[in-house]
Design a protein around this motif. Structure first.
Motif, PDB file in Angstrom:
ATOM      1  N   LYS A 182      11.461  93.467  49.263  1.00  0.00           N
ATOM      2  CA  LYS A 182      10.419  94.003  48.366  1.00  0.00           C
ATOM      3  C   LYS A 182      10.954  94.110  47.085  1.00  0.00           C
ATOM      4  N   SER A 192       2.401  95.680  43.797  1.00  0.00           N
ATOM      5  CA  SER A 192       2.390  97.115  43.057  1.00  0.00           C
ATOM      6  C   SER A 192       1.044  96.948  42.090  1.00  0.00           C
ATOM      7  N   ILE A 223       6.117 101.575  46.601  1.00  0.00           N
ATOM      8  CA  ILE A 223       6.628 100.424  47.240  1.00  0.00           C
ATOM      9  C   ILE A 223       8.138 100.325  46.726  1.00  0.00           C
TER      10      ILE A 223
END
Lengths: 295, 116
Positions: A182, A192, A223
């Motif tokens: 991520k 995002s 995120i």
């Protein structure tokens, strides 16, 4: 070097008090044997007319099985799940469940599900667990077979810690690589800044909320929090027996995912493992809680 | 027993590390790695057609789509490498009604695309 080997041995091969938490884990994990069997039966039945889609390499041998055989194995897996839940010939049934899960999972690529690979691995490690001493037919049979003193000794004999460590290590790896993934700039920017996550969300309110975050340019905050949270948890779950707050944070994170994305039963899988991470008990609160539960 | 168990633990650690690194390297688009902590996602469009006399006629998709794909345009969490398998499945399903049906699934991995 010797000190390192000693630490390795102590961490992996020490014994913990009786296998109560293994028995509870067996009961918790048995739900995934059921759902795996149902998932495989449902999709294989639904796609009966379609040829299986072969895996590459050695795994292609599982595609040679006929659909009827696979349906039969799914039913057998369901029966094994009942036996594991009841604790009847527990160790044997746990091994059999792993053996039957392999061809079921690898029969057709169209049925691939990454959470079921995780299920398969944890089921493999669970075969190493003495999980039959509590809440099981095996325990009742031992009670009848042994004298009272011998039964007490059997029930309270220490169990090895390494099956539990293996399962926690698997979850730790999962957190670590999922967190690292991520933070990949491409992944991070994609999720995002674009509305794709909203299109995956099952709940319309969550999807609308996510769109709002994207439009206001702050979707990177959750995120980043999830990525850093996962990286911290990859180390943190190893200390959850001393600091159970870590397990609570992880459960909170999984529950928040549950409300957002179609992640099947991954949340409850992780929660079962997080229960395991509380052992061996090293915290006063969890010690008291477990004492109440066992009373 | 302890040696066998130590060996097993080392294999688990090495296998997980290598699969995880491979997944990162391939940006999670490689189905071959099949590691349990991957997070694949693709954006797809389904195009179903039938050729008659050299002319392509678009076909309606089956009422209940194969593998519960939500519609002709969707974002899903499968690997790009699985696309041909989904094409095969959809084709086989559509050919029950249209024996000459062809299905094309145009997918792009979400990771490979930066927002413009």
């Amino acid at each position: 070097m010797n000190a390192l080997v000693l630490r390795f041995r102590r961490y992996w091969f020490s014994d913990v008090s009786d296998g109560w938490h293994y028995a509870v884990f067996r009961v918790l994990w048995s739900q995934f044997h059921f759902t795996f069997a149902i998932y495989m039966f449902y999709w294989n039945y639904k796609e009966m007319q379609l040829p299986p889609l072969q895996y590459p390499g050695v795994l292609s041998v599982f595609s040679q099985l006929s659909v009827e055989a696979v349906l039969g194995m799914a039913v057998a897996h369901f029966v094994l799940a009942i036996c594991i839940l009841a604790g009847w010939h527990t160790r044997f049934m746990q091994c059999a469940a792993f053996v039957s899960a392999v061809p079921l999972l690898f029969h057709s690529v169209s049925l691939y599900q990454n959470h079921y690979v995780f299920y398969l691995l944890v089921t493999l490690y669970a075969t190493l667990m003495p999980a039959e001493r509590f809440y099981s037919v095996d325990a009742s049979r031992m009670k009848q077979k042994l004298s009272a003193a011998a039964y007490r000794a059997w029930k309270s004999a220490p169990v090895p810690v390494y099956p539990q460590r293996l399962i926690m290590l698997q979850l730790s790896f999962l957190y670590f690589f999922a967190g690292l993934n991520k933070l990949d700039p491409v992944w991070f920017a994609r999720w995002s800044a674009t509305p794709e996550l909203a299109s995956l969300a099952t709940d319309p309110v969550v999807a609308a909320f996510w769109m709002q975050l994207v439009h206001t340019g702050v979707a990177w905050i959750p995120i980043a929090a999830v990525a850093l949270g996962m990286l911290s948890l990859s180390v943190g779950i190893m200390y959850a027996n001393k600091y159970p707050l870590i397990a609570l944070v992880a459960i909170g994170m999984h529950l928040s995912f549950q409300f957002m994305l179609p992640i099947m039963e991954f949340t409850s899988m992780c929660m079962s493992i997080l229960f395991l991470s509380l052992f061996p008990l090293r915290n006063r609160v969890t010690e008291e809680l477990v004492a109440v539960m066992r009373r | 027993m302890k040696f066998a168990a130590s060996l097993f633990i080392c294999v688990v650690i090495l296998l997980n590390t290598s699969l995880g690194l491979r997944g990162l390297w391939k940006q999670d688009t490689d189905f071959g790695s099949m590691h349990p902590y991957s997070d694949p996602a693709v954006k797809c469009a389904i195009y179903a057609y039938e050729e008659r006399g050299g002319v392509r006629y678009e076909l309606p998709l089956p009422h209940r789509l194969y593998r519960n794909l939500p519609g002709p345009h969707f974002v899903s969490r499968f690997y790009l490498e699985q696309t041909p398998y989904f094409e095969d499945g959809l084709t086989a399903m559509l050919r029950r009604v249209h024996p000459q049906a062809q299905v094309r699934l145009d997918c792009t991995p979400l990771y490979g695309l930066l927002p413009s």
